[in-house]
Design an enzyme around this catalytic site. Structure first.
Site, short mmCIF file in Angstrom:
data_model
loop_
_atom_site.label_atom_id
_atom_site.label_comp_id
_atom_site.label_asym_id
_atom_site.label_seq_id
_atom_site.Cartn_x
_atom_site.Cartn_y
_atom_site.Cartn_z
N ASP A 267 -8.00 11.48 1.95
CA ASP A 267 -7.60 10.96 0.78
C ASP A 267 -8.70 10.54 -0.23
OD1 ASP A 267 -4.66 8.63 0.34
OD2 ASP A 267 -5.97 9.74 -1.16
C1 GLC Z 1 -4.55 8.52 -3.78
C2 GLC Z 1 -3.25 8.34 -2.81
C3 GLC Z 1 -2.87 9.70 -2.53
C4 GLC Z 1 -2.82 10.49 -3.46
C5 GLC Z 1 -4.22 10.63 -3.79
C6 GLC Z 1 -4.47 11.79 -5.02
O1 GLC Z 1 -5.41 7.16 -3.68
O2 GLC Z 1 -3.43 7.40 -1.75
O3 GLC Z 1 -1.29 9.40 -1.87
O4 GLC Z 1 -2.25 11.92 -3.29
O5 GLC Z 1 -5.10 9.29 -3.89
O6 GLC Z 1 -4.12 11.38 -6.17
#
Ligand code: GLC
Length: 720
Positions: A267
């Site tokens: 993430d």
């Molecule tokens: C965010 C979220 C995730 C998302 C990623 C990209 O922090 O936790 O769900 O897909 O970053 O935006």
């Protein structure tokens, strides 16, 4: 290209080429790349240089056919081996045609329609140049303090697993390479991100492995069994180790037990965040732990790019690990057909044709209509055709109803409730007056009371601000903003019937609302056609059919409160509420205000007796359970007949109810349908104390009804 050809390609790659494939940056690095200042300041600190950008493997949150085309063509000119860039984005409940939030979709119990919404989201995204969506989010949720419950389909592992499969099928179709208007899907957040202590965002997750496997892992596994092409590691710890460095979770369970051999992406910055977690001293150690755990792509931090070269040189990381990660990324690009066609579905002409087209809007309308849940109705709904209606409150005129993860959605494309009612009602019978969400001016109050004074019935559109749910929006207070509660009290003093419509991203504490209102319709954040759907529900053109996929507590003090709880050794049994030494509160009921599976209709459904085909179930046979349901009201309606079981004597404690199946019956007035279920031994299996997944012979109960509380039951024995 086949795997050998991909391996040959890897053979031509330098170590720098390979490591750069593991890096994912936001689209701004590519789109605005021509102006060099992007590589200065914070990015310079990140150590992201031009060479890295030119060799990086994927970009996130960039879209638009022309933009993607230009970026891909520019990138390919600079990429030594001509390996196409992968474009990923958060298409969570729609791209431009925004559907209801996933928690609302979970309340529809309509799997085909959920699948269709994902297919539509895929088509709109793919023609805009996107290849991968960071969805479905399948984190099981039991704590409405957490802001991201809006992104989940709810508190039940079985229902979440069915929705996970439906979303993956919708996004990916069955020929990702041939159908270039589909997306590779990325199930998230692996694992158990939905169980943070205190419901506080990014907080510690700590539970037994048995609990993890029994409740939190099934939906991820279902997505992977359905062929989900990527997995996203979660921010949180799992048994003390952050997911992004958790070898047992990632290599042991995900890749080892489940046989998953696709891409795992971190993430946002979750690899570097292992330093803050306190399990890594620095970026170097974060890179080491993550690559060993099998995280292939690092989102938005350069621990890999900076430190894998020295880790390789020093022999702490075997180049085989890098080659494996690169192969999985190249296989994904191959699966998407990017080597043959780097632009894939990007097509400005198709963009104009499909985005927000009538068919897509129609699907968004249908899903919004089926996601709303009628929580209370003393007869004030549907609105009488001759009634004079005052529509007041913060969401009367608001089109800010798309929800937090509304991707490329634009609230200007959304239909407000007022606009929808104006289209449907004679202007002489409708007055509207809006106000703020957290504060109400005296002029707004005057206008609302003026509208109310001349009306027969008040429709009060209340809710949370969109930003009060979603990522980074945990709340310790689950009530509506104070100003709205005070307004409702004042409106109730008029003595006129009040129907409350709720726009929110989580189950709320409805103290001060539920008792005061004559009717309550839960609309969630209903998406681009939400106003139209709610208007038709209020006017009775559509009969509400939604059923809660997450319990509504009496108060935050009860949280977590969920239907599949255990009995305890001193259960609170009816008639013993005054006893002291039992499992209860002295200031609250144990039961939620509204249970999992609950939802009302404008018609009535009468259940016949539960019929079971036998008293014994052997392991290689099945039992048939059926119940007749009659629509005894005056309107057609859809009844979601739910089947639960209870294992009366497990090796470990077993829940009072476990959802195992459901049937949606569409019944005309007077019509009787039969809900028929097949019960097998496989459905009775669970994780034992030694983590074996088996069933126990012995006594079971089976329950069938309109929700997890109001059921008919029968008993049976599982025999060897
Ligand atoms: C965010 C979220 C995730 C998302 C990623 C990209 O922090 O936790 O769900 O897909 O970053 O935006």
């Amino acid at each position: 290209m086949n795997d050998q050809q991909l391996l040959d390609l890897i053979g031509q790659m330098t170590r720098e080429d390979k490591i750069a494939q593991l890096l994912q940056l936001t689209g701004a690095f590519y789109e605005g790349f021509h102006d060099k200042e992007l590589l200065t300041g914070p990015m310079e600190e990140l150590g992201v240089n031009e060479a890295m950008v030119n060799a990086s493997g994927s970009a996130l949150n960039l879209s638009g056919a022309r933009t993607i085309t230009e970026v891909q063509q520019t990138y390919l000119k600079k990429n030594r081996l001509g390996i196409p860039l992968l474009f990923m984005a958060d298409v969570v409940h729609g791209f431009k045609t925004i559907f209801p939030i996933p928690l609302a979709i979970g309340c529809s119990w309509n799997l085909p329609l959920a699948e269709k919404s994902a297919e539509i989201a895929a088509r709109e995204s793919a023609v805009s140049g996107i290849h991968v969506t960071f969805a479905p989010m399948v984190d099981l949720v039991r704590d409405p303090r957490w802001g991201r419950v809006m992104e989940s389909t709810g508190e039940d592992p079985h229902l979440n697993s069915l929705f996970a499969r439906a979303f993956v099928r919708g996004y990916q179709g069955d020929d990702l390479k041939g159908d270039k208007e589909r997306l590779a899907s990325c199930v998230k957040h692996f694992a158990a991100y939905g169980a943070p202590e205190g419901g506080r965002e990014y907080n510690t997750v700590d539970m037994s492995e048995r609990n993890l496997r029994e409740y939190y892992l099934p939906a991820y596994k279902a997505a992977i069994e359905e062929g989900c092409a990527l997995v996203m590691a979660s921010f949180n710890t799992v048994d003390g180790i952050p997911a992004s460095g958790n070898e047992k979770l990632m290599r042991g369970i995900l890749r080892g037990e489940w046989g998953y051999d696709g891409v795992v992406i971190s993430d946002w910055a979750s690899i570097r965040e292992m330093i803050a977690h306190g399990v890594c001293e620095d970026d170097r150690e974060a890179a080491l732990k993550a690559i060993r755990a099998g995280i292939d792509i690092e989102m938005m931090t350069p621990c890999y790019v900076h430190h894998l070269p020295e880790l390789l040189a020093g022999g702490e990381v075997d180049e085989k690990l890098i080659d494996e990660a690169v192969l999985r990324i190249l296989q994904l690009k191959e699966k998407l057909g990017l080597f043959e066609n780097p632009l894939r579905g990007a097509d400005p002409e198709r963009e104009r044709e499909v985005i927000l087209c009538d068919d897509h809007r129609e699907a968004a309308y249908e899903l919004a209509a089926e996601s709303c849940v009628l929580l209370k109705n003393n007869g004030s709904l549907p609105l009488s055709p001759n009634a004079k209606v005052a529509l007041v409150g913060p969401y009367a005129e608001s089109n800010d109803i798309l929800g937090w993860w509304s991707c490329a959605g634009d609230k200007e494309d959304a239909v407000s409730l007022a606009a929808a009612l104006r289209e449907r009602m004679d202007s002489s019978r409708l007055t509207t007056a809006g106000c703020g969400i957290e504060s109400i001016s005296s002029s707004e109050r005057d206008a609302m009371f003026a509208a109310a004074s001349d009306a027969d019935v008040l429709v009060v559109a209340f809710g949370e601000d969109v930003a009060m749910s979603g990522e980074g929006a945990s709340r310790t207070n689950l009530q509506l903003p104070k100003a709205q509660l005070e307004l409702l009290q004042q409106l109730a003093a008029t003595g006129k019937p009040i129907a409350v419509v709720l726009f929110n991203g989580r189950p709320l504490d409805l103290t001060g609302v539920f008792e005061e209102a004559d009717a309550v319709l839960e609309a969630w954040f209903p998406g681009v056609e939400g106003g139209a759907a709610i208007a038709d529900l209020l006017l009775g053109r559509v009969n509400p059919s939604g059923r809660l996929s997450m319990s509504f507590p009496h108060s935050v003090g009860q949280v977590p409160v969920h239907y599949n709880k255990f009995n305890t050794g001193r259960p609170l049994t009816p008639g013993h509420e005054d006893e002291r030494y039992i499992s209860k509160y002295i200031d609250s009921p144990n039961e939620p205000l509204l249970p999992f599976g609950f939802g009302l209709s404008y018609t009535e459904f009468e259940y016949g007796e539960l019929e079971i085909s036998g008293a014994k179930l052997s392991r290689n046979e099945s039992l048939t359970v059926q119940v007749k349901v009659t629509n005894t009201g005056l309107r057609s309606g859809i009844e979601t007949v739910q089947l639960y079981i209870r294992d009366l004597a497990g090796e470990v404690v077993r829940p009072l109810r476990e959802l195992k199946d459901f049937v949606r019956l569409a019944l005309k007035p007077g019509e009787t349908g039969t809900a028929i279920f097949t019960l097998t031994e496989q459905q009775l299996r669970y994780h034992h104390s030694d983590l074996s997944f088996t069933s126990d012979s012995g006594a079971f109960r089976v329950y069938v009804g309109s929700n997890s509380r109001d059921t008919r039951e029968a008993g049976f024995q599982l025999v060897p």
